[in-house]
Design an enzyme around this catalytic site. Structure first.
Site, short mmCIF file in Angstrom:
data_model
loop_
_atom_site.label_atom_id
_atom_site.label_comp_id
_atom_site.label_asym_id
_atom_site.label_seq_id
_atom_site.Cartn_x
_atom_site.Cartn_y
_atom_site.Cartn_z
N HIS A 103 11.49 -24.95 -33.15
CA HIS A 103 12.50 -25.92 -32.78
C HIS A 103 13.23 -25.56 -31.49
O HIS A 103 13.98 -26.39 -30.95
CB HIS A 103 13.51 -26.11 -33.92
CG HIS A 103 14.01 -27.51 -34.02
ND1 HIS A 103 14.52 -28.05 -35.19
CD2 HIS A 103 14.08 -28.52 -33.11
CE1 HIS A 103 14.87 -29.31 -34.98
NE2 HIS A 103 14.63 -29.62 -33.72
N ASP A 126 16.68 -32.34 -40.13
CA ASP A 126 16.32 -30.93 -40.29
C ASP A 126 16.96 -30.39 -41.57
O ASP A 126 18.04 -30.83 -41.95
CB ASP A 126 16.86 -30.15 -39.08
CG ASP A 126 16.24 -28.79 -38.88
OD1 ASP A 126 15.83 -28.16 -39.88
OD2 ASP A 126 16.18 -28.33 -37.73
N HIS A 128 17.97 -27.42 -41.61
CA HIS A 128 18.90 -26.43 -41.08
C HIS A 128 19.77 -27.05 -40.00
O HIS A 128 19.41 -28.07 -39.40
CB HIS A 128 18.13 -25.24 -40.51
CG HIS A 128 17.15 -24.65 -41.46
ND1 HIS A 128 15.84 -25.09 -41.56
CD2 HIS A 128 17.28 -23.67 -42.40
CE1 HIS A 128 15.21 -24.39 -42.51
NE2 HIS A 128 16.07 -23.53 -43.02
N ASP A 130 20.67 -25.43 -37.09
CA ASP A 130 20.27 -24.95 -35.76
C ASP A 130 21.47 -24.85 -34.83
O ASP A 130 21.38 -25.13 -33.64
CB ASP A 130 19.18 -25.84 -35.16
CG ASP A 130 17.88 -25.77 -35.95
OD1 ASP A 130 17.75 -24.86 -36.79
OD2 ASP A 130 17.01 -26.64 -35.75
N HIS A 143 15.13 -20.33 -32.61
CA HIS A 143 14.91 -21.65 -33.19
C HIS A 143 16.06 -22.05 -34.12
O HIS A 143 16.13 -23.22 -34.53
CB HIS A 143 13.56 -21.75 -33.92
CG HIS A 143 13.51 -21.10 -35.27
ND1 HIS A 143 12.59 -21.48 -36.24
CD2 HIS A 143 14.22 -20.09 -35.83
CE1 HIS A 143 12.76 -20.74 -37.33
NE2 HIS A 143 13.74 -19.90 -37.10
N ASP A 227 12.35 -31.99 -37.50
CA ASP A 227 11.78 -30.74 -38.01
C ASP A 227 11.13 -31.07 -39.35
O ASP A 227 11.77 -31.60 -40.25
CB ASP A 227 12.91 -29.72 -38.19
CG ASP A 227 12.40 -28.32 -38.52
OD1 ASP A 227 11.41 -28.21 -39.27
OD2 ASP A 227 13.01 -27.35 -38.06
N ASP A 229 10.51 -29.35 -41.76
CA ASP A 229 11.10 -28.74 -42.95
C ASP A 229 12.24 -29.58 -43.53
O ASP A 229 12.78 -29.24 -44.58
CB ASP A 229 11.52 -27.29 -42.72
CG ASP A 229 12.71 -27.10 -41.79
OD1 ASP A 229 13.52 -28.04 -41.62
OD2 ASP A 229 12.86 -25.99 -41.23
N GLU A 272 7.84 -27.43 -35.80
CA GLU A 272 7.70 -26.48 -36.91
C GLU A 272 6.51 -26.76 -37.83
O GLU A 272 6.49 -26.29 -38.97
CB GLU A 272 9.00 -26.38 -37.73
CG GLU A 272 10.22 -25.93 -36.93
CD GLU A 272 10.23 -24.45 -36.58
OE1 GLU A 272 9.32 -23.71 -37.02
OE2 GLU A 272 11.17 -24.04 -35.85
#
Length: 300
Positions: A103, A126, A128, A130, A143, A227, A229, A272
Site C-alpha cells: 500500500h 482498508d 487498516h 495506514d 505500508h 486494499d 485486505d 496488497e
C-alpha cells in the site's frame, strides 16, 4: 455497460514490496493482469492502455535505512516514478488504475494526481488505517504510513520534489477493523472521516459509502485506494495482513458500484494482492471484479 463516452483507462503496474514484511506482493500486478483485467475493462466499453511496470529494488539488495521507516528512500523513488506516470495519464484524459504492490504505492498515485490537479481527496477502503507516523509505528513498515504521508502528517522525510505534500486534504476510511494507538491519535488531528466495520454492521455499506463520498465531493480529484485486505479473508485469502471480519463478497462489490454511480472516481489503485499466499489466484480474480465494478459494471 458504462456510458458510451467513458474515459479510457491506463493500467500501471507497481510491484513494490519494500513497504511490508512478507514477500510475494511484488507479483500482485502480474496476478491481476493474469486474471484478465484488460479484457474485463474493455468489455465495459472503455479503451485500455497498459503503461507497463515501475521498477523497484528487492529487499535483499537494498539498505533498510531508518528502522522506524524501513526502505523509505527507495520506496519514495519508486513512488516518484509512479507519480510521474499517473500525472501524465491523467493529463492525457485517462483514469489511472495502479496495481500494487504494497500500500505504500498509494503515495505515488496520490502524489501524481496532486501534481496534475492540486491536493484532492481519497476514499481509503482498508482493514487498516495506514495512518502511522514513523515514531509511532509498531513495525517500521511504510505500508502502514501512506495515508499519514498523503495528509502531510508523517513528517518531512516523506516530502518529495516530484509531487506536493500533502497530496490530499481529506480522507474517508471505510472498512477499518484494526487501528494502532498512534493512528487513533492522528485521526483527531487530520481532516478524515472513518467508518469502521462495526459501524458498517450497524448502518450498512450503502450509508457508509454515500456518507464518505459526500465528505469527499468537491475536491480537486477523488482517488479510491482499495486494499484487498478490506475484504474478509474467506473471499480474499491472498493478502499479507489478513484480518477476519471484513467486507463480504457482495458488500465489496456494492461499495465499488456506489463509487461508480457517484461519477466521482478520478483514479484507482488496488493493492496488497499476494499470489504466494493466495488460492488459485482467487484474490487476483476478485481484484479484477472489483475494478470492473468501480468502473461501471452492472448486473443489468
Amino acid at each position: 455497460m458504462t456510458e458510451p463516452h467513458a474515459k479510457p483507462v491506463a493500467i500501471i503496474g507497481a510491484g513494490l514490496d519494500l513497504g511490508q514484511g512478507r514477500r510475494g506482493v511484488d507479483m500482485g500486478p502480474s496476478a491481476i493482469r493474469y486474471a484478465e483485467l484488460e479484457p474485463r475493462v474493455r468489455a465495459l466499453g472503455r479503451n485500455v492502455a497498459d503503461w507497463g511496470d515501475v521498477g523497484s529494488p528487492v529487499p535483499e539488495a537494498t539498505d533498510e535505512g531508518d528502522p522506524h521507516a524501513r526502505y523509505l528512500g527507495p520506496i519514495k523513488r519508486a513512488c516518484e516514478e509512479i507519480a510521474s506516470l499517473v500525472a501524465d495519464a491523467s493529463a492525457q484524459g485517462y483514469v489511472p488504475v495502479v496495481l500494487g504492490g504494497d500500500h505504500s504505492i498509494a503515495m505515488g498515485t496520490l502524489g501524481g494526481m496532486a501534481k496534475q490537479h492540486g491536493a484532492g481527496a481519497t476514499l481509503w477502503i482498508d482493514a487498516h488505517g495506514d495512518l502511522n507516523r514513523p515514531s509511532m509505528s509498531p513495525t517500521g513498515n511504510v505500508h502502514g504510513m501512506p495515508l499519514a504521508a498523503a495528509l502531510g502528517a508523517a513528517g518531512e522525510a516523506f516530502d518529495s520534489d516530484v509531487y506536493p505534500t500533502p497530496s490530499v486534504t481529506r480522507a474517508a476510511l471505510v472498512g477499518v477493523r484494526s487501528l494502532d494507538p498512534g493512528e487513533r491519535e492522528l485521526l483527531g488531528e487530520v481532516n478524515a472521516s472513518i467508518w469502521t466495520m462495526s459501524e458498517l454492521d450497524r448502518h450498512g455499506v450503502e450509508r457508509a459509502i454515500q456518507d464518505a463520498l459526500d465528505f469527499l465531493r468537491g475536491a480537486a480529484f477523488v482517488h479510491v485506494s482499495l486494499d484487498l485486505d478490506a475484504v474478509d479473508p474467506m473471499f480474499a485469502p491472498g493478502v499479507g495482513t489478513p484480518v477476519r471480519g471484513g467486507l463480504s463478497y457482495r458488500e465489496a462489490h456494492l461499495a465499488l458500484e456506489l463509487v461508480a454511480d457517484s461519477g466521482l472516481l478520478d483514479s484507482l489503485d488496488v493493492v496488497e494482492v499476494n499470489p504466494v499466499l493466495d488460492r488459485e489466484n482467487e484474490t487476483g480474480k476478485l481484484a479484477v471484479e472489483l475494478v470492473a465494478s468501480a468502473l461501471g459494471q452492472r448486473i443489468l
